[in-house]
Design a protein around this motif. Structure first.
Motif, PDB file in Angstrom:
ATOM      1  N   GLU A 112       0.835  -1.201   0.000  1.00 39.42           N
ATOM      2  CA  GLU A 112       0.000   0.000   0.000  1.00 39.42           C
ATOM      3  C   GLU A 112       0.873   1.256   0.000  1.00 39.42           C
ATOM      4  N   ALA A 113       0.253   2.379  -0.343  1.00 37.18           N
ATOM      5  CA  ALA A 113       0.948   3.662  -0.244  1.00 37.18           C
ATOM      6  C   ALA A 113       1.237   3.949   1.228  1.00 37.18           C
ATOM      7  N   PHE A 114       2.471   4.372   1.518  1.00 41.39           N
ATOM      8  CA  PHE A 114       2.821   4.664   2.913  1.00 41.39           C
ATOM      9  C   PHE A 114       2.191   5.991   3.309  1.00 41.39           C
ATOM     10  N   PRO A 115       1.549   6.065   4.481  1.00 41.09           N
ATOM     11  CA  PRO A 115       0.867   7.299   4.874  1.00 41.09           C
ATOM     12  C   PRO A 115       1.817   8.488   4.958  1.00 41.09           C
ATOM     13  N   ASN A 116       1.349   9.629   4.482  1.00 36.60           N
ATOM     14  CA  ASN A 116       2.138  10.846   4.616  1.00 36.60           C
ATOM     15  C   ASN A 116       1.834  11.501   5.958  1.00 36.60           C
ATOM     16  N   PHE A 117       2.758  12.320   6.444  1.00 36.50           N
ATOM     17  CA  PHE A 117       2.546  13.063   7.678  1.00 36.50           C
ATOM     18  C   PHE A 117       3.507  14.247   7.705  1.00 36.50           C
ATOM     19  N   THR A 118       3.195  15.226   8.520  1.00 34.99           N
ATOM     20  CA  THR A 118       4.123  16.324   8.788  1.00 34.99           C
ATOM     21  C   THR A 118       4.641  16.157  10.205  1.00 34.99           C
ATOM     22  N   ALA A 119       5.867  16.596  10.428  1.00 35.02           N
ATOM     23  CA  ALA A 119       6.465  16.396  11.749  1.00 35.02           C
ATOM     24  C   ALA A 119       7.547  17.428  11.992  1.00 35.02           C
ATOM     25  N   ASN A 120       7.750  17.734  13.251  1.00 37.61           N
ATOM     26  CA  ASN A 120       8.871  18.567  13.665  1.00 37.61           C
ATOM     27  C   ASN A 120      10.065  17.652  13.900  1.00 37.61           C
ATOM     28  N   THR A 121      11.221  18.022  13.352  1.00 37.70           N
ATOM     29  CA  THR A 121      12.404  17.178  13.455  1.00 37.70           C
ATOM     30  C   THR A 121      13.621  18.022  13.819  1.00 37.70           C
ATOM     31  N   THR A 122      14.732  17.348  14.027  1.00 39.53           N
ATOM     32  CA  THR A 122      15.991  18.052  14.297  1.00 39.53           C
ATOM     33  C   THR A 122      16.456  18.864  13.092  1.00 39.53           C
TER      34      THR A 122
ATOM     35  N   HIS B 185      16.400  15.578  21.521  1.00 38.75           N
ATOM     36  CA  HIS B 185      17.117  14.907  20.428  1.00 38.75           C
ATOM     37  C   HIS B 185      18.453  15.586  20.147  1.00 38.75           C
ATOM     38  N   VAL B 186      18.428  16.909  20.087  1.00 38.33           N
ATOM     39  CA  VAL B 186      19.640  17.669  19.748  1.00 38.33           C
ATOM     40  C   VAL B 186      20.742  17.403  20.773  1.00 38.33           C
ATOM     41  N   GLU B 187      20.391  17.378  22.049  1.00 34.32           N
ATOM     42  CA  GLU B 187      21.386  17.102  23.085  1.00 34.32           C
ATOM     43  C   GLU B 187      21.873  15.655  23.009  1.00 34.32           C
ATOM     44  N   TRP B 188      20.942  14.761  22.754  1.00 28.45           N
ATOM     45  CA  TRP B 188      21.296  13.340  22.665  1.00 28.45           C
ATOM     46  C   TRP B 188      22.212  13.063  21.473  1.00 28.45           C
ATOM     47  N   CYS B 189      22.022  13.809  20.389  1.00 35.63           N
ATOM     48  CA  CYS B 189      22.854  13.612  19.194  1.00 35.63           C
ATOM     49  C   CYS B 189      24.347  13.772  19.507  1.00 35.63           C
ATOM     50  N   LYS B 190      24.663  14.576  20.504  1.00 31.90           N
ATOM     51  CA  LYS B 190      26.063  14.747  20.892  1.00 31.90           C
ATOM     52  C   LYS B 190      26.638  13.428  21.410  1.00 31.90           C
ATOM     53  N   ASP B 191      25.849  12.713  22.203  1.00 31.64           N
ATOM     54  CA  ASP B 191      26.287  11.409  22.715  1.00 31.64           C
ATOM     55  C   ASP B 191      26.397  10.386  21.582  1.00 31.64           C
ATOM     56  N   ILE B 192      25.428  10.421  20.661  1.00 33.94           N
ATOM     57  CA  ILE B 192      25.435   9.473  19.547  1.00 33.94           C
ATOM     58  C   ILE B 192      26.680   9.678  18.692  1.00 33.94           C
ATOM     59  N   LYS B 193      26.993  10.928  18.389  1.00 35.52           N
ATOM     60  CA  LYS B 193      28.188  11.229  17.593  1.00 35.52           C
ATOM     61  C   LYS B 193      29.455  10.794  18.319  1.00 35.52           C
ATOM     62  N   CYS B 194      29.497  11.017  19.609  1.00 36.56           N
ATOM     63  CA  CYS B 194      30.661  10.616  20.400  1.00 36.56           C
ATOM     64  C   CYS B 194      30.844   9.105  20.348  1.00 36.56           C
ATOM     65  N   TYR B 195      29.766   8.362  20.542  1.00 38.73           N
ATOM     66  CA  TYR B 195      29.842   6.900  20.532  1.00 38.73           C
ATOM     67  C   TYR B 195      30.262   6.368  19.164  1.00 38.73           C
ATOM     68  N   ALA B 196      29.858   7.092  18.110  1.00 36.23           N
ATOM     69  CA  ALA B 196      30.203   6.683  16.747  1.00 36.23           C
ATOM     70  C   ALA B 196      31.595   7.129  16.329  1.00 36.23           C
ATOM     71  N   GLY B 197      32.262   7.923  17.191  1.00 39.90           N
ATOM     72  CA  GLY B 197      33.597   8.401  16.864  1.00 39.90           C
ATOM     73  C   GLY B 197      33.603   9.588  15.920  1.00 39.90           C
ATOM     74  N   MET B 198      32.476  10.305  15.835  1.00 37.48           N
ATOM     75  CA  MET B 198      32.385  11.494  14.981  1.00 37.48           C
ATOM     76  C   MET B 198      32.916  12.712  15.709  1.00 37.48           C
ATOM     77  N   ASN B 199      33.303  13.696  14.946  1.00 34.84           N
ATOM     78  CA  ASN B 199      33.691  14.988  15.509  1.00 34.84           C
ATOM     79  C   ASN B 199      32.455  15.667  16.095  1.00 34.84           C
ATOM     80  N   GLU B 200      32.573  16.186  17.294  1.00 37.10           N
ATOM     81  CA  GLU B 200      31.414  16.794  17.955  1.00 37.10           C
ATOM     82  C   GLU B 200      30.902  18.023  17.222  1.00 37.10           C
ATOM     83  N   ASP B 201      31.740  18.653  16.387  1.00 37.90           N
ATOM     84  CA  ASP B 201      31.314  19.844  15.647  1.00 37.90           C
ATOM     85  C   ASP B 201      30.609  19.512  14.335  1.00 37.90           C
ATOM     86  N   ASP B 202      30.662  18.245  13.917  1.00 41.15           N
ATOM     87  CA  ASP B 202      29.998  17.851  12.671  1.00 41.15           C
ATOM     88  C   ASP B 202      28.486  17.880  12.847  1.00 41.15           C
ATOM     89  N   LYS B 203      27.787  18.278  11.786  1.00 41.06           N
ATOM     90  CA  LYS B 203      26.323  18.291  11.815  1.00 41.06           C
ATOM     91  C   LYS B 203      25.801  16.859  11.856  1.00 41.06           C
TER      92      LYS B 203
END
Length: 223
Positions: free
Chosen positions: A6-16, A76-94
């Motif tokens: 079936e067609a996947f339902p569309n929606f609007t959402a606030n995101t990072t 989410h925005v604050e948590w993304c810092k931890d996710i990037k750290c765990y993944a070995g990404m630079n903390e300044d990267d988007k």
């Protein structure tokens, strides 16, 4: 509940990445929408970090990824810092893919993502570890649903995308534990007289006690 094909339902959402219209955001790409129970939790952090590392693989397959949880964009925005750290990404990267805010569970309820055995401090159900794959025509192609205690295998998610994209273009199916490059199965709908044209590389029929010749293998098509 919507069904495969079936067609996947569309929606609007606030995101990072700001407000999105899901279908417009998807464009002509395939998409993976995956939900997680809560920000700042251990299993979810490992999963979203894994997706960061696999982004080049998803991009090679023309697949966009987007996450969802019941927490706010600010969380989410604050948590993304931890996710990037765990993944070995630079903390300044988007942070390279969006995460949806769904505090009122509107999207999770609409898409059947909630886990009634997992509740937040207010007694509201949290989102399960759902995975939805949507193709470039906005068609719902695959669903996986994991409980909160079990982390997903994103190598398997890449594998099924390979299978879906291959079998859209070639008249084959992929057998158990298949990986790209492995032999495929000829579809039962392909008749013997069609085989030389469709499979010039040849077909092997596996002998079976029933004497039926339905188990036909061929090398993985190049598409």
């Amino acid at each position: 509940m919507f069904m495969l094909g079936e067609a996947f339902p569309n929606f609007t959402a606030n995101t990072t990445d700001g407000e999105i219209d899901f279908h417009q955001w998807l464009g002509d790409s395939w998409g993976i929408l995956f939900s997680h129970p809560s920000d700042f939790t251990p299993v979810c952090t490992t999963e979203l970090s894994r997706v960061l590392k696999l982004l080049p693989e998803f991009q090679k397959r023309n697949v966009k990824v987007i996450g969802l949880s019941c927490d706010s964009v600010a969380s989410h925005v604050e948590w993304c810092k931890d996710i990037k750290c765990y993944a070995g990404m630079n903390e300044d990267d988007k942070f390279p893919y969006p995460i949806i805010e769904d505090k009122d569970r509107h999207i999770a309820m609409k898409l059947g993502m909630v886990d009634k055995d997992e509740l937040d401090s207010a007694g509201m159900p949290l989102t399960a570890r759902a995975v939805f794959i949507i193709d470039s025509n906005k068609k719902f192609r695959l669903s996986l649903l994991y409980p909160a205690t079990t982390g997903r295998n994103f190598d398997e998610i890449l594998r099924v995308i390979d299978s879906l994209q291959l079998t859209d273009k070639a008249k084959v199916a992929t057998p158990v534990d298949w990986k790209m490059g492995d032999d495929c199965m000829v579809l039962p709908t392909i008749t013997e007289d069609q085989i030389p044209k469709i499979f010039p590389q040849g077909v092997t029929v596996v002998p079976l006690p029933s004497g039926k010749s339905y188990l036909r293998k061929t090398s993985c098509p190049k598409v």
